[in-house]
Design a protein around this motif. Sequence first.
Motif, short mmCIF file in Angstrom:
data_model
loop_
_atom_site.label_atom_id
_atom_site.label_comp_id
_atom_site.label_asym_id
_atom_site.label_seq_id
_atom_site.Cartn_x
_atom_site.Cartn_y
_atom_site.Cartn_z
N ALA A 30 -9.42 -3.43 14.95
CA ALA A 30 -9.04 -2.08 14.53
C ALA A 30 -7.69 -1.70 15.13
N GLY A 31 -6.81 -1.20 14.27
CA GLY A 31 -5.50 -0.74 14.73
C GLY A 31 -4.44 -1.81 14.80
N HIS A 32 -4.81 -3.07 14.47
CA HIS A 32 -3.86 -4.18 14.56
C HIS A 32 -3.88 -4.98 13.27
N LEU A 33 -2.70 -5.35 12.77
CA LEU A 33 -2.65 -6.29 11.67
C LEU A 33 -3.03 -7.67 12.18
N ASP A 43 -9.29 1.25 6.96
CA ASP A 43 -8.55 0.00 7.05
C ASP A 43 -9.49 -1.19 7.22
N PHE A 44 -9.16 -2.29 6.56
CA PHE A 44 -9.93 -3.52 6.63
C PHE A 44 -10.14 -3.98 8.07
N ASN A 45 -9.14 -3.76 8.90
CA ASN A 45 -9.23 -4.19 10.30
C ASN A 45 -10.19 -3.31 11.10
N THR A 46 -10.58 -2.19 10.54
CA THR A 46 -11.64 -1.36 11.13
C THR A 46 -13.00 -1.75 10.56
N THR A 47 -13.09 -1.79 9.23
CA THR A 47 -14.38 -2.08 8.60
C THR A 47 -14.89 -3.48 8.93
N ASP A 48 -13.96 -4.40 9.24
CA ASP A 48 -14.35 -5.79 9.50
C ASP A 48 -14.18 -6.21 10.96
N LYS A 92 -2.11 1.15 4.94
CA LYS A 92 -1.47 2.07 5.88
C LYS A 92 -0.81 1.32 7.03
N LEU A 93 -1.52 0.35 7.60
CA LEU A 93 -0.94 -0.43 8.70
C LEU A 93 0.26 -1.24 8.24
N LEU A 94 0.17 -1.86 7.07
CA LEU A 94 1.29 -2.64 6.56
C LEU A 94 2.50 -1.75 6.31
N ALA A 95 2.27 -0.56 5.77
CA ALA A 95 3.38 0.37 5.54
C ALA A 95 4.00 0.82 6.85
N ARG A 96 3.18 1.11 7.84
CA ARG A 96 3.71 1.61 9.10
C ARG A 96 4.39 0.52 9.93
N ASN A 97 4.14 -0.74 9.61
CA ASN A 97 4.79 -1.83 10.32
C ASN A 97 6.01 -2.37 9.58
N ALA A 98 6.26 -1.90 8.37
CA ALA A 98 7.38 -2.39 7.57
C ALA A 98 8.62 -1.53 7.78
N ASP A 99 9.77 -2.14 7.55
CA ASP A 99 11.05 -1.42 7.62
C ASP A 99 11.38 -0.74 6.29
N LEU A 100 10.91 -1.31 5.20
CA LEU A 100 11.14 -0.77 3.86
C LEU A 100 9.80 -0.65 3.15
N VAL A 101 9.47 0.57 2.70
CA VAL A 101 8.19 0.82 2.03
C VAL A 101 8.46 1.44 0.67
N ILE A 102 7.96 0.78 -0.37
CA ILE A 102 8.13 1.25 -1.74
C ILE A 102 6.75 1.45 -2.35
N ALA A 103 6.51 2.62 -2.90
CA ALA A 103 5.20 2.95 -3.47
C ALA A 103 5.33 3.19 -4.96
N GLU A 104 4.41 2.60 -5.70
CA GLU A 104 4.31 2.83 -7.14
C GLU A 104 3.22 3.86 -7.38
N ILE A 105 3.55 4.91 -8.10
CA ILE A 105 2.60 5.99 -8.34
C ILE A 105 1.79 5.74 -9.61
N ASP A 106 0.49 5.69 -9.44
CA ASP A 106 -0.45 5.55 -10.56
C ASP A 106 -1.05 6.91 -10.83
N LYS A 107 -0.66 7.53 -11.93
CA LYS A 107 -1.13 8.89 -12.24
C LYS A 107 -2.64 8.94 -12.49
N ASN A 108 -3.24 7.78 -12.79
CA ASN A 108 -4.68 7.74 -13.04
C ASN A 108 -5.50 7.40 -11.81
#
Length: 450
Positions: A117-120, A308-313, A153-169
Motif C-alpha cells: 500500500a502506498g508504493h508502486l 489502489d491495487f497496491n492496497t487491495t492486493d 493515482k500512484l502512477l500519476a503522482r509519480n510521473a513528470d507528465l500526466v495526460i488524461a483523456e476524458i470519457d464523458k460516459n
Amino acid sequence: MATAPSQHRGEKSGIDWRAQLGAKLVAADEAVAHIKSGDRVCLSIAQQTPFELCPALAGRLMELENVVVNHGAAVMNWDLPGLGERFRLESMYLSPYDRAIYHRGAADFTPIVYYRAGHLPPALDNFNVYLMTVSPPDEHGYCNFGEAQIMSKLLARNADLVIAEIDKNSIRVGGDNSIHISEIDYFVERTTELPEIKLPQPGEEEARNIATVCGMVAKELIPDRATVQIGVGSMSGMLCNHLLNHHELGMQTEIIPLHTAPLVEAGVLTGKHKQLFPGLVVGAGIAPLTPREELDFIDGNPAFALYDFNTTDDIRFVAQEEGLISINNAMAVDLTGQTNGESIGPLMYTGTGGQTAFVVAACLAGGKTVIVVPSSSRVQGRRISRIVPVLDSGSVVTSPRGFVHHVVTEYGIANLKGKSIRERINELVAIAHPDFRSELRAEAKRLYKV
C-alpha cells in the motif's frame, strides 16, 4: 484513505467542465507532442485504455527514439513500425490484442507478484509519463477514474507528465478513486464513440461445466456471511450468478466480477460482517465487459468503492479479513496442487494479477482458497486434461501447492488442505476427466512413487 467528492456523470451535472479546464484542454496530438525521446510511458489498462491518446502516441513513435511503452491488459494493438527499434513494449498482463507480439519475442513481459500500500511495485516505479482515462471533473475539480483505479493515482503522482483523456460516459465510483485537475498537466476530450462489445458466450459444454462448478462452489464452499474474493476468468467470473440465495455476504477483491450489482440490489451482498470496509464492495476495478445496466447501478452507488491495487492486493492488509474465501482460475493444476494461472509453458497468456497475493492472504486470514478449472479443454480438436502429472516445463506456479485448499472441476471438489502427496493425488485424479484418470494414476506412480 481520503475520499474525494463524488457525483454522477459530468454531462448530467450541467457543469461547464471544458471551461473549467481552460488551456489544459488540448487536442490529442498537442498533448502527446510533450512526450520526448527517452521517455518511459505507462498507460491505464483494459477498458480504461485512453483510446484517443493511443493512436496519437503511435503516430509519434517513428519520430522518437528509445521510448518504452508499458500497457497492461491493452485494448490496443501496439504491433507498429518501430517496435523493438525506436520503442519497446512492456506489460505485466497480456491481452488478446498483444499476446502474439510477446509470443514472438518482440516485447517484454515483467512479472509483478507483490504489492505494498502506498508504493508502486518494482518495474512500474520508474515511468515518467502517464496516460489515463478519467471522467469529466465535478464542481470541486475532481475527476473520477471510473471503472478501474488500479494504480492510476500512484502512477500519476509519480510521473513528470500526466495526460488524461476524458470519457464523458464514465461512471463515478467512490473510495480513493478521484484525482484533482491540478495534478494533471493536459486533458484530451474523447470524441470517438466506442462500439459496444458484448461478453463472449461460451459453447454448450463450457457453459455446462461453468454452471456445474460454480454451483458446487456456491453450495459447498461459501457459507452465509462469508467474505469472498473472486478472480477474473471465464469460470470464476460467473460465480455471482450462483449466490443469489445466500445471505449477508461480503466482497473484498481485486476486480469486482460480473453480476455483482444484482447481488447488492437483491440484498445478498451487504458486507455487514466484513472486517475491512464493512458495508462496502471493495476492489481496484470493475470487470471488463460488465453490462451497461450494471455499471449504471454502480454509478454513484455508495455501496461500491475502488482503491489502489497496491492496497487491495497488499497481503498484510487483506490478511486482516478473517475467514476470507479466495476463488480463482487456473490454466492447469498438477497432481500435488501446484497451480498455473497465467502461462502456457513458458509463454505468458495473461499475468499473475492478484491470485498469488489473495491465496496467501486468505490462508493467513484463516480462510480457504478455491481453484476452479474445467477438467479438460479442446485444443485444435483434441481433448487435453487440465489436471496434469506435472506442470509443463517453464510454466508459472501462480499458487504454490501449500496455499491451495480446494480444486473444483465439473466432476467434484478435491480437498487438499493438510493432505499428503499421496492423498492429494487421489483427490485430484478423482475430479479429473475420466478419459485421463488411468494415465494420471500411472504417471503418479512413476513420478511420485505412490
